[in-house]
Design a protein around this motif. Structure first.
Motif, mmCIF file in Angstrom:
data_model
loop_
_atom_site.group_PDB
_atom_site.id
_atom_site.type_symbol
_atom_site.label_atom_id
_atom_site.label_comp_id
_atom_site.label_asym_id
_atom_site.label_seq_id
_atom_site.Cartn_x
_atom_site.Cartn_y
_atom_site.Cartn_z
ATOM 1 N N PHE A 144 41.774 43.170 48.823
ATOM 2 C CA PHE A 144 40.529 43.459 48.048
ATOM 3 C C PHE A 144 39.361 44.172 49.021
ATOM 4 O O PHE A 144 38.310 44.484 48.506
ATOM 5 C CB PHE A 144 39.923 42.088 47.432
ATOM 6 C CG PHE A 144 40.842 41.731 46.636
ATOM 7 C CD1 PHE A 144 41.131 42.096 45.324
ATOM 8 C CD2 PHE A 144 41.501 40.392 46.932
ATOM 9 C CE1 PHE A 144 41.971 41.535 44.504
ATOM 10 C CE2 PHE A 144 42.473 39.954 46.139
ATOM 11 C CZ PHE A 144 42.735 40.606 45.031
ATOM 12 N N LEU A 145 39.820 44.298 50.372
ATOM 13 C CA LEU A 145 38.629 44.931 51.138
ATOM 14 C C LEU A 145 39.051 46.253 51.588
ATOM 15 O O LEU A 145 38.241 46.915 52.204
ATOM 16 C CB LEU A 145 38.806 43.921 52.499
ATOM 17 C CG LEU A 145 38.389 42.518 52.278
ATOM 18 C CD1 LEU A 145 38.118 41.823 53.453
ATOM 19 C CD2 LEU A 145 37.057 42.334 51.309
ATOM 20 N N ASN A 146 40.063 46.700 50.937
ATOM 21 C CA ASN A 146 40.419 48.347 51.163
ATOM 22 C C ASN A 146 41.180 48.968 49.948
ATOM 23 O O ASN A 146 42.240 49.341 50.033
ATOM 24 C CB ASN A 146 41.279 48.833 52.584
ATOM 25 C CG ASN A 146 41.277 49.975 52.752
ATOM 26 O OD1 ASN A 146 40.722 50.898 51.876
ATOM 27 N ND2 ASN A 146 42.229 50.255 53.536
ATOM 28 N N PRO A 147 40.507 48.937 48.860
ATOM 29 C CA PRO A 147 41.015 48.988 47.416
ATOM 30 C C PRO A 147 41.688 50.678 47.537
ATOM 31 O O PRO A 147 42.958 50.612 46.934
ATOM 32 C CB PRO A 147 39.988 49.045 46.521
ATOM 33 C CG PRO A 147 38.739 48.787 47.192
ATOM 34 C CD PRO A 147 39.013 48.323 48.658
ATOM 35 N N ALA A 148 40.951 51.391 48.226
ATOM 36 C CA ALA A 148 41.603 52.885 48.102
ATOM 37 C C ALA A 148 42.826 53.115 48.897
ATOM 38 O O ALA A 148 43.639 53.547 48.305
ATOM 39 C CB ALA A 148 40.554 53.769 48.576
ATOM 40 N N LEU A 171 44.858 50.556 49.671
ATOM 41 C CA LEU A 171 45.775 49.672 48.629
ATOM 42 C C LEU A 171 46.365 50.644 47.617
ATOM 43 O O LEU A 171 47.800 50.789 46.995
ATOM 44 C CB LEU A 171 45.455 48.479 47.980
ATOM 45 C CG LEU A 171 46.346 47.455 47.471
ATOM 46 C CD1 LEU A 171 47.043 46.805 48.320
ATOM 47 C CD2 LEU A 171 45.477 46.771 46.384
ATOM 48 N N ARG A 172 45.710 51.189 46.833
ATOM 49 C CA ARG A 172 46.009 51.902 45.731
ATOM 50 C C ARG A 172 46.690 53.239 46.088
ATOM 51 O O ARG A 172 47.896 53.559 45.292
ATOM 52 C CB ARG A 172 44.722 52.545 44.990
ATOM 53 C CG ARG A 172 44.203 51.342 43.937
ATOM 54 C CD ARG A 172 43.172 51.483 43.413
ATOM 55 N NE ARG A 172 42.435 50.461 42.827
ATOM 56 C CZ ARG A 172 42.176 50.600 41.587
ATOM 57 N NH1 ARG A 172 41.814 51.546 40.782
ATOM 58 N NH2 ARG A 172 41.633 49.419 41.071
#
Lengths: 169, 550
Positions: free
Chosen positions: A41-45, A47-48
């Motif tokens: 949740f702290l690096n959504p870009a 992760l995606r």
């Protein structure tokens, strides 16, 4: 070696090179932007991006369903569609994967084509082209959505004023 | 065959990245003012009407911003004045060790990847000028000491990046030195306004507020008419006629809420919830058309304007002779009311007393000085005393999560009260992941006057971390509603939810209270406050238990 096995063997290397390539699109001072943390949740870009490339590789290996692939591509394109970038930068992600595959697996692909013909290779290329179209579809829908958000926001913002003026349905 | 760039080259299409692959030093990399990357500038007459100097017409996309001839002096004097006035600002300029703890805490950085959205680097945009003009090392060593001489491109950079900060203060939570980047943003926005550079989305509502009392500039008779419409809706839903007093003297409580609750969707449902609750309690209150705006866009512009707009609250409380002020669900309104009002426009008028709930007798001691209570605190107290007759199953069609709005969470510590209310008024409540809620909550990406549609992409970028966590609970638990206690959020979260987690609606806390509230004499409820059918309506009337009413 079959293409499926090739993709399995080189999976982590392909992912790493792809992320490096993508990250080059961002300024140096934010290097590590996509890979700073794997916290969900702290690096959504980041992760995606990672989930999308994994889904694409798994799809190429017949190991994920079409819905999961579409979903992962959509989540990624949602990010790219609002980042300060040109559309081609968004789609280049997919072509970059193709070129990285060629670069890393080139000799084996050639060998495989010599032994078993071009059929499997062409199927891989066709699927990669399909990925591009799926990404295009998701990107365009996201851009449409952004336009729609503007209109809907205007309506919501003035809902009671429209009502006062007798303009609401 | 013509040469077509390969994908690796096309990937550099991110405007942030240099097309030729050269990577300039951050001091030399300048933002590109293309439409969509900046919000519209404040109009000349609006700024003039608010008394700001150097008001002029200008366009961010043009090279010449029409700065006044002595712009450099204005900035130097303005910065000097603020460094002397605010000890905190001077401290924040000096003590940053650039440890980077804040770097990946900003929602704008996480969404954009633009390094100047890292709080440390955003602050450095001002700090570098401060070093050059106010420190010996900076004056002597220049760039080596991280100092640079002011030039018009720096003014443009400030305009670009300090209007990509929502003053949410998430970064300050992680700073080992407690540097509050929001205060740096506030200072720079003030400096820019001295040059006549501001945002229309901030200054126009502020101007309207100054003239007519609220952001949209709705005059008193239209305000009353809209409240009457909403009371008509309540009658339709509950069968009960409510006539809220407006501008009446001699009541116990003055109720002030952001005007978005009265004029805009979905805030109106929250407003209806307030009115229903007050009616059920028999609360002795009045609304005001003079203080018809809880929000304070002055706080996004300058200290003086914030003070001026806020002054209406105490002035109206004094004029109407109330005993205390009850405030609606809002974020920045509470930053102002909770942290600044008391010292800025206090002491409170003599007719005001320490707020006491007429329903439960609770004395709100924490508001002994400011004399103003947040409605989430007020209602949580009612719930704590089991004072309301509630049917939480009326919200069973919703699986709710709660977004902690930055200001109530980080500036007020209002964390438990809304949750206490939510757990009582609905049966399906799930939290978003813990690193994204409470004090560590992620901003909506549109706060501090940025919720204007011309920068929708930037807002969506800034909303990514919040949207991502919302998407997670949507997928995992089937969340279909996000509740908040902030009017700006009720305006900015619907597009965010629609984009990042399509299918999730946004509600205020008191909309759900209004849904669940069993009111004396009400007809059988067939719809919720949005006039959408309730999923399961029993064939028989549910009897109201006498004992449930205290």
């Amino acid at each position: 070696m079959s293409i499926k096995n090739l993709l399995t063997e080189y999976r982590e290397r392909i992912i790493a090179e792809w992320l490096t390539e993508v990250e080059r699109g961002y300024p140096l001072s934010s290097s590590g932007y996509l890979r700073a943390t794997s916290h969900p949740f702290l690096n959504p870009a980041g992760l995606r991006h990672r989930e999308a490339v994994e889904a694409m590789l798994d799809y190429l290996r017949n190991e994920t369903a079409r819905e999961d692939l579409t979903c992962a591509l959509e989540e990624l394109m949602r990010v790219r569609a609002v980042q300060d970038s040109t559309p081609e930068a968004g789609f280049a992600l997919i072509y970059a994967l193709k070129h990285i595959l060629h670069r890393i697996c080139g000799p084996e692909l050639e060998e495989q084509a010599k032994n078993a013909g071009l059929e499997e290779f062409l199927r891989l290329e066709k699927t990669l082209d399909g990925l591009m179209l799926l990404a295009l579809d998701a990107y365009v829908r996201c851009r449409d959505k952004v336009a729609e958000l503007r209109v809907e926001e205007l309506k919501r913002r003035h809902s009671q004023i429209f009502r006062l003026a007798g303009l609401s349905g | 065959m013509p040469k077509i760039p390969p994908p690796a080259e096309l990937l550099r299409g991110l405007r942030l990245a240099p097309p030729d692959g050269r990577l300039p030093d951050w001091m030399d990399a300048k933002p590109d003012f293309v439409p969509g990357s900046y919000a519209y500038p404040a109009r000349e007459d609006t700024l003039r009407g608010l008394g700001f100097p150097n008001a002029h017409a200008w366009n961010p996309a043009e090279e010449d911003w029409g700065l006044p001839p002595d712009w450099e002096d204005i900035i130097h004097r303005g910065l000097k004045e603020r460094l002397e006035k605010y000890r905190s600002l001077r401290l924040f300029m000096d003590i940053c060790v650039r440890c980077g703890a804040c770097a990946d805490k900003c929602h704008f950085f996480l969404g954009s990847g633009d390094p100047k959205n890292m709080p440390v680097l955003r602050a450095e945009l001002l700090r570098s000028v401060y070093r050059r003009d106010f420190t010996t090392a900076g004056r002597l060593l220049g760039r080596v000491a991280g100092a640079r001489r002011l030039d018009p491109s720096i003014i443009k950079e400030w305009f670009y990046y300090f209007y990509q900060c929502t003053e949410c203060r998430r970064c300050s939570l992680f700073c080992p030195h407690g540097i509050d980047t929001a205060e740096i943003t506030m200072a720079v926005r003030e400096l820019l306004l001295e040059l006549g550079l501001g945002l229309n989305w901030i200054m126009e509502p502020a101007g309207n507020c100054q003239r007519t009392g609220n952001h949209l500039g709705i005059p008193p008779h239209a305000f009353k008419e809209i409240v009457t419409f909403l009371c008509g809706d309540i009658k339709e839903i509950t069968g009960l006629r409510i006539n809220p007093p407006i501008n009446e003297k001699g009541h116990e409580i003055l109720f002030i809420t952001p005007s978005g609750d009265i004029f805009a969707d979905p805030g109106i449902y929250t407003f209806m919830g307030y009115l229903m609750l007050f009616h059920e309690l028999g609360l002795d209150y009045t609304l005001s058309t003079y203080a018809s705006e809880g929000g304070n866009f002055g706080s996004f512009a300058s200290n003086a304007l914030m003070k001026k707009l806020n002054a209406k609250m105490y002035a109206e409380a004094e004029r109407l002779g109330v005993k205390w002020i009850l405030g609606g669900e809002c974020g920045h309104m509470w930053r102002v009311a909770h942290q600044y009002m008391d010292t800025m426009n206090g002491p409170a008028p003599k007719n005001l007393e320490t707020p006491r709930s007429p329903a439960t007798g609770t004395l709100f001691k924490h508001a002994a000085s400011a004399k103003m209570v947040h409605i989430a605190e007020f209602t949580a107290d009612l719930i704590q005393h089991d004072h309301l007759n509630l049917d939480s199953s009326r919200n069973d069609h919703l699986t709710v999560t709660f977004h902690d709005s930055c200001n109530p969470a980080r500036a007020m510590g209002l964390l438990e009260e809304p949750r206490q209310v939510l757990r009582r008024v609905c049966n399906n409540f799930v939290e978003m992941p813990e690193d994204t809620i409470r004090e560590r909550t992620f901003c909506c990406g549109s706060g501090s006057g940025l919720n204007t549609d011309e920068i929708m992409e930037a807002r969506m970028r800034g909303g990514l971390p919040r949207g991502h966590a919302l998407r997670y609970v949507q997928k995992k638990y089937g969340v279909n509603a996000m509740t908040c206690i902030c009017a700006l959020d009720r305006a900015s979260l619907p597009p965010l939810a629609d984009y990042w987690a399509p299918g999730v609606t946004v509600t205020g806390l008191h909309e759900l209270v209004g849904n669940a509230l069993i009111m004396k004499g009400e007809k059988k409820r067939l719809t919720d406050l949005r006039q959408e059918d309730l999923p399961v309506v029993d064939a028989e009337e549910e009897p109201v238990k006498e004992n449930d009413h205290v």
